[in-house]
Scaffold this motif. Structure first.
Motif, short mmCIF file in Angstrom:
data_model
loop_
_atom_site.label_atom_id
_atom_site.label_comp_id
_atom_site.label_asym_id
_atom_site.label_seq_id
_atom_site.Cartn_x
_atom_site.Cartn_y
_atom_site.Cartn_z
N ALA A 260 0.83 -1.24 0.03
CA ALA A 260 -0.14 0.04 0.01
C ALA A 260 0.92 1.18 -0.13
O ALA A 260 0.24 2.26 -0.34
N LYS A 261 2.17 1.22 0.18
CA LYS A 261 3.05 2.27 0.09
C LYS A 261 3.40 2.87 -1.04
O LYS A 261 3.08 3.96 -1.44
N ASP A 262 2.96 2.04 -2.21
CA ASP A 262 3.04 2.38 -3.68
C ASP A 262 1.58 2.66 -4.25
O ASP A 262 1.33 3.67 -4.98
N THR A 263 0.51 1.92 -3.68
CA THR A 263 -0.99 2.17 -4.17
C THR A 263 -1.71 1.42 -3.16
O THR A 263 -1.64 0.50 -2.90
N PHE A 264 -2.75 2.29 -2.90
CA PHE A 264 -3.81 1.91 -1.82
C PHE A 264 -5.11 1.47 -2.82
O PHE A 264 -5.37 2.10 -3.91
N PRO A 265 -5.48 0.06 -2.62
CA PRO A 265 -6.42 -0.48 -3.42
C PRO A 265 -7.73 0.10 -3.26
O PRO A 265 -8.24 0.51 -2.28
N HIS A 266 -8.44 -0.17 -4.48
CA HIS A 266 -10.17 0.40 -4.52
C HIS A 266 -10.96 -0.99 -4.66
O HIS A 266 -11.95 -1.03 -4.31
N LEU A 267 -10.13 -2.06 -5.07
CA LEU A 267 -10.63 -3.50 -5.18
C LEU A 267 -9.76 -4.65 -4.78
O LEU A 267 -8.59 -4.28 -5.22
N ILE A 268 -10.30 -5.30 -3.97
CA ILE A 268 -9.46 -6.72 -3.72
C ILE A 268 -9.95 -7.91 -4.23
O ILE A 268 -11.24 -8.13 -4.09
N ILE A 269 -9.31 -8.77 -5.05
CA ILE A 269 -9.96 -9.89 -5.54
C ILE A 269 -9.25 -11.20 -5.23
O ILE A 269 -7.83 -11.18 -5.26
N ALA A 270 -9.70 -12.00 -4.73
CA ALA A 270 -9.17 -13.51 -4.28
C ALA A 270 -9.80 -14.73 -5.06
O ALA A 270 -10.77 -15.01 -4.70
N PRO A 271 -9.21 -15.55 -5.97
CA PRO A 271 -9.65 -16.64 -6.47
C PRO A 271 -9.67 -17.86 -5.60
O PRO A 271 -8.75 -17.93 -4.93
N ASN A 272 -10.37 -18.80 -5.91
CA ASN A 272 -10.54 -20.03 -5.26
C ASN A 272 -9.97 -19.83 -3.53
O ASN A 272 -9.09 -20.63 -3.25
N ALA A 273 -10.78 -19.06 -2.86
CA ALA A 273 -9.97 -18.40 -1.82
C ALA A 273 -10.21 -19.42 -0.82
O ALA A 273 -8.96 -19.56 0.15
N GLY A 274 -11.07 -20.17 -0.71
CA GLY A 274 -11.07 -21.08 0.36
C GLY A 274 -11.20 -20.40 2.04
O GLY A 274 -10.56 -20.85 2.97
N VAL A 275 -12.15 -19.52 1.97
CA VAL A 275 -12.04 -18.76 3.38
C VAL A 275 -12.34 -19.39 4.54
O VAL A 275 -11.66 -19.31 5.74
#
Length: 353
Positions: A260-275
């Motif tokens: 995040a020092k370089d860029t702060f996200p507007h959206l986070i995406i995680a595939p096949n997450a297995g939360v």
């Protein structure tokens, strides 16, 4: 496939051949294990029954090989290896990671072989760029194939689910993502239609790696063989290019502050997450809640998505911002040896917080 009652005081007596008569999604090695597991299973049985009824919908793809890649793999009439062998692409180039042979070959694998090509004829291979700009919105594999002028007998969709950890700049929208190109596209569309990110940002901006610049076919006289550039040089830094990739290792919640020092996200995406399967997700979900950034997850089956969404709701105290839904760009080849009889596909369902 394991016995659903595995670990219930006594050891399993054999393979799990006794399926639940109601849902058909779980199986047991014995009557005693089925009885011992009922206290847990009764709360999920009706839900799994409905998910099993939706199997036909999940197996529905427009490709000529869909029956072999879905139903026959699920019913063990085909394996991923035998299916890929029939298509002449087993353990060749970029197809190496699509079956269990990958694990045994990985130690001795020359990774340069992954870019050798697709081992397909020019008719089946996406070795030439699209003839027209991308339509306003792609909503299915059929739309994508028509846009790319690829026949529905081409198996290239089996590879277009590949996951890479990447950072993307979507116009003025920053994304932190582990994702595949078309599932990423679908996730962005879902987030935009729910006003989670700006809807008018409908292009990707950054550094482009063109699929057709290295997806060479097997024919020696094809135009795709005219370029002498190597893979590492096939990138562009012009303003019209599409995607910036920055690779990182480690858990997202451990690396976020540095990223995040370089860029702060507007959206986070995680595939096949297995939360629900991995406790390491808890601090990541807490971080996403803290920074108040929308996130889109995918998983292999509806039940895994349901459990994952429940875990997220417990942490956030809110229902999913994006309800569980089928991903039209899921990989069109069934997963072998899933823990349930539910149909499973890579990036099969999407949901978000």
């Amino acid at each position: 496939m394991e016995c659903a009652g595995r670990g219930r005081r006594t050891r399993c007596v054999g393979p799990p051949t006794r399926r639940c008569a109601r849902c058909g999604a779980v199986a047991y090695c014995s009557v005693s294990h089925q009885i011992a597991h009922w206290g847990d299973h009764k709360n999920e049985c009706e839900r799994l029954e409905q998910q099993m009824k939706d199997a036909e919908k999940l197996n529905n793809f427009p490709f000529t090989f869909s029956g072999e890649a879905t139903v026959q793999v699920c019913e063990k009439q085909e394996t991923r290896c035998s299916f890929l062998t029939k298509l002449g692409i087993h353990c060749v180039g970029m197809w190496m990671g699509e079956c269990s042979c990958w694990a045994s070959a990985a130690a001795s694998l020359d990774h340069s072989r992954l870019t050798e090509g697709w081992n397909l004829s020019r008719t089946l291979c996406p070795c030439k760029g699209p003839l027209s700009p991308i339509p306003k919105q792609l909503s299915s594999w059929k739309d994508y194939y028509e846009w790319r002028c690829i026949p529905l007998c081409s198996p290239v969709a089996l590879l277009l689910h590949w996951q890479e950890q990447m950072y993307l700049r979507w116009m003025d929208t920053q994304l932190h993502v582990y994702e595949s190109p078309l599932t990423l596209y679908q996730a962005i569309q879902l987030a935009a239609t729910r006003n989670l990110i700006p809807e008018d940002n409908n292009e990707l901006d950054g550094e482009r790696i063109n699929l057709h610049s290295y997806a060479h076919c097997i024919e020696t006289d094809c135009i795709c063989k005219s370029s002498t550039e190597n893979f590492s040089s096939r990138t562009s830094t012009s303003k019209s290019s599409a995607v910036v990739l920055r690779l990182h290792t480690g858990y997202y919640h451990d690396r976020f502050r540095d990223i995040a020092k370089d860029t702060f996200p507007h959206l986070i995406i995680a595939p096949n997450a297995g939360v629900a399967a991995y406790t390491s997700w808890l601090p990541t979900i807490e971080l996403i809640k803290e920074i108040n950034v929308p996130a889109v997850f995918s998983d292999y089956c509806e039940e895994a998505s349901h459990l994952g969404a429940s875990c997220i709701s417990t942490v956030t105290g809110c229902p999913p911002m994006i309800p569980i839904q089928v991903n039209p760009f899921r990989q069109p080849m069934a997963v072998e040896d899933s823990p349930l009889f539910l149909p499973c596909y890579s990036n099969c369902f999407l949901f978000g917080m």
